[in-house]
Design a protein around this motif. Structure first.
Motif, PDB file in Angstrom:
ATOM      1  N   TRP A 115       8.177 -14.489   8.606  1.00 45.27           N
ATOM      2  CA  TRP A 115       7.142 -13.474   8.429  1.00 45.27           C
ATOM      3  C   TRP A 115       6.484 -13.173   9.765  1.00 45.27           C
ATOM      4  O   TRP A 115       6.515 -13.965  10.709  1.00 45.27           O
ATOM      5  N   VAL A 126       6.785  -6.098   3.239  1.00 44.18           N
ATOM      6  CA  VAL A 126       5.512  -6.745   3.556  1.00 44.18           C
ATOM      7  C   VAL A 126       5.078  -7.583   2.366  1.00 44.18           C
ATOM      8  O   VAL A 126       5.488  -7.347   1.226  1.00 44.18           O
ATOM      9  N   LEU A 150       4.503   1.354   7.086  1.00 48.17           N
ATOM     10  CA  LEU A 150       3.332   0.798   6.416  1.00 48.17           C
ATOM     11  C   LEU A 150       2.119   1.663   6.711  1.00 48.17           C
ATOM     12  O   LEU A 150       1.751   1.852   7.878  1.00 48.17           O
ATOM     13  N   VAL A 210      -1.569  -7.252   4.650  1.00 55.10           N
ATOM     14  CA  VAL A 210      -0.162  -7.580   4.410  1.00 55.10           C
ATOM     15  C   VAL A 210       0.503  -7.956   5.727  1.00 55.10           C
ATOM     16  O   VAL A 210       0.056  -7.565   6.808  1.00 55.10           O
ATOM     17  N   ARG A 211       1.578  -8.697   5.603  1.00 58.15           N
ATOM     18  CA  ARG A 211       2.279  -9.222   6.770  1.00 58.15           C
ATOM     19  C   ARG A 211       3.780  -8.910   6.621  1.00 58.15           C
ATOM     20  O   ARG A 211       4.330  -9.051   5.535  1.00 58.15           O
ATOM     21  N   PRO A 212       4.444  -8.464   7.696  1.00 55.24           N
ATOM     22  CA  PRO A 212       5.889  -8.216   7.612  1.00 55.24           C
ATOM     23  C   PRO A 212       6.640  -9.466   7.154  1.00 55.24           C
ATOM     24  O   PRO A 212       6.278 -10.594   7.533  1.00 55.24           O
TER      25      PRO A 212
END
Length: 450
Positions: free
Chosen positions: A331, A357, A411, A441-443
């Motif tokens: 991530w 994400v 995004l 949110v996180r990749p």
């Protein structure tokens, strides 16, 4: 053996469904035993959780092993009946008055020793009746197992075909809305391209729906043919040894012919087509994404979750089941809370992959469930030789061309949505509606090599 004991012995070796001696006997969770074919057909007709036909207790395990003890006991009983039959005076050889203990495979007839050496039969293949009956019944059982696998596979394909047909027009309607929204937001002046795009989508969707319905009809007919053949094999298997040998005929050849030309499922795929300037528009927001915290944690079973969601918990498909040791999850180092961001990822060379994400709290969970509302992912899962696309939140099959090179992720933290793009074809794969999430949110990237 005392006649009373022998009758009791026979009763215990009788299937309570077909009321004949066990054929490929199995014992289920509650302790009751049945013929495997009888039990399978009983469960299939019920269309409910598998239950014992006698006591109605739910059977937890449907992957059953043949009861070797019961099978051997039934074999002993059959041999006793066979011995009584061939030894009876009325079944002696009319020519030589000898016991007919030999089976001629060419003529499918019972012979005495002298007849088997006669000019008419001396070049034929012979075996003892006991050996022939055992071999022929095993051939029937082997064919029935193969046929049952075909029946189940055909039923799974039919269920999938019907499911797609039921939702197809709704899926196409949703895609039309997405295409219109993209053109409205990006290119309000490209009316002709938008019209061509929508017209092609309409025509393709009609053709695919026709194919789905036509193929469903073929699968339903094949289901009937397979079922009838299976029941015929089962009846043959339940006959006495002598009846089975004399009536065997071409049943195996006919069974093989029924298995030919099995209808294959339609693989619906809409050609979404390129949208002028799509990638260029999103590239304005290009960012460099750095991944860390790579893990091969065995609890990350996204693709297992897809399999359960699509096929149900009873599906055991080792070709589809991933090997956890070959899968790596990672991530992004940065979580996004505002702005617009676009990045591209290479997916070529991976058997399965998932990207998009996710919420930080989802990463910290011990069991990362694919049906979570905290992830917005595009997943590519290889099923045998074909790849299928899915998106999460909610879980959906995506019937568009699978990207085999670079995938773009856009995004929009302001609009609270995510879009996936096929970079090579300059086309849209999927976009979430606005306000799909309200948290950082996180990749996320999850890949598996062959």
């Amino acid at each position: 053996m005392d006649s009373h004991i022998f009758r009791a012995f026979q009763k215990e070796l009788t299937c309570l469904i077909c009321l004949t001696y066990f054929t490929d006997p199995v014992t289920i969770h509650c302790g009751h035993s049945f013929c495997r074919p009888c039990l399978y057909l009983s469960w299939e007709e019920a269309e409910t959780p598998a239950k014992c036909p006698t006591c109605r207790e739910t059977s937890q395990n449907t992957d059953l092993k043949t009861s070797i003890i019961l099978k051997n006991l039934v074999s002993y009983i059959r041999q006793e009946h066979l011995h009584q039959f061939v030894s009876s005076e009325e079944h002696l050889c009319r020519t030589h008055k000898e016991t007919r203990k030999i089976f001629c495979e060419e003529n499918e007839s019972l012979l005495c020793l002298l007849c088997s050496k006669s000019h008419e039969h001396e070049t034929h293949n012979h075996s003892s009746i006991e050996r022939a009956a055992e071999d022929y019944r095993e051939k029937l059982l082997k064919q029935m197992r193969s046929l049952w696998e075909e029946i189940q596979e055909n039923q799974r394909n039919l269920n999938e075909e019907n499911r797609i047909a039921d939702v197809w027009m709704d899926y196409v309607c949703l895609w039309r809305m997405i295409v219109k929204a993209v053109y409205e937001n990006l290119h309000p002046d490209l009316h002709e391209e938008e019209k061509q795009h929508l017209d092609k989508l309409t025509q393709e969707s009609k053709n695919i729906l026709w194919q789905l319905k036509k193929n469903g009809t073929k699968m339903t007919q094949k289901k009937k043919e397979l079922r009838e053949m299976y029941e015929e094999l089962m009846i043959m298997c339940q006959k006495s040894d002598v009846e089975m040998l004399q009536d065997f005929g071409d049943i195996l050849t006919r069974s093989e012919s029924v298995r030919l030309c099995m209808p294959q499922p339609v693989r619906p795929e809409l050609s979404t087509g390129p949208i002028t300037g799509l990638i260029d528009r999103f590239s304005r927001y290009r960012v460099n994404i750095f991944f860390n915290n790579e893990t091969t944690n065995h609890s990350i079973m996204l693709f297992d979750g897809v399999r359960r969601w699509r096929f149900g918990h009873d599906r055991q498909d080792t070709a589809f089941k991933p090997k956890s040791s070959n899968y790596v999850a990672a991530w992004g180092t940065e979580a996004f809370t505002s702005g617009k961001h676009y990045w591209e990822l290479e997916v070529d060379g991976y058997r399965d992959w998932a990207l998009g994400v996710c919420r930080d709290s989802w990463i910290r969970k011990k069991d990362m469930l694919v049906e979570s509302e905290d992830i917005f992912l595009l997943l590519c899962v290889k099923e045998h030789s074909r790849c299928s696309l899915f998106t999460t939140a909610p879980m959906l099959c995506q019937y568009v061309q699978t990207p085999h090179s670079r995938v773009g992720v856009f995004l929009d933290c302001e609009g609270k949505n995510v879009a996936f793009l096929n970079v090579t074809h300059d086309s849209l794969i999927w976009t979430y509606p606005n306000y799909s999430f309200n948290f950082p949110v996180r990749p996320f990237l999850y890949t598996g090599r062959t």
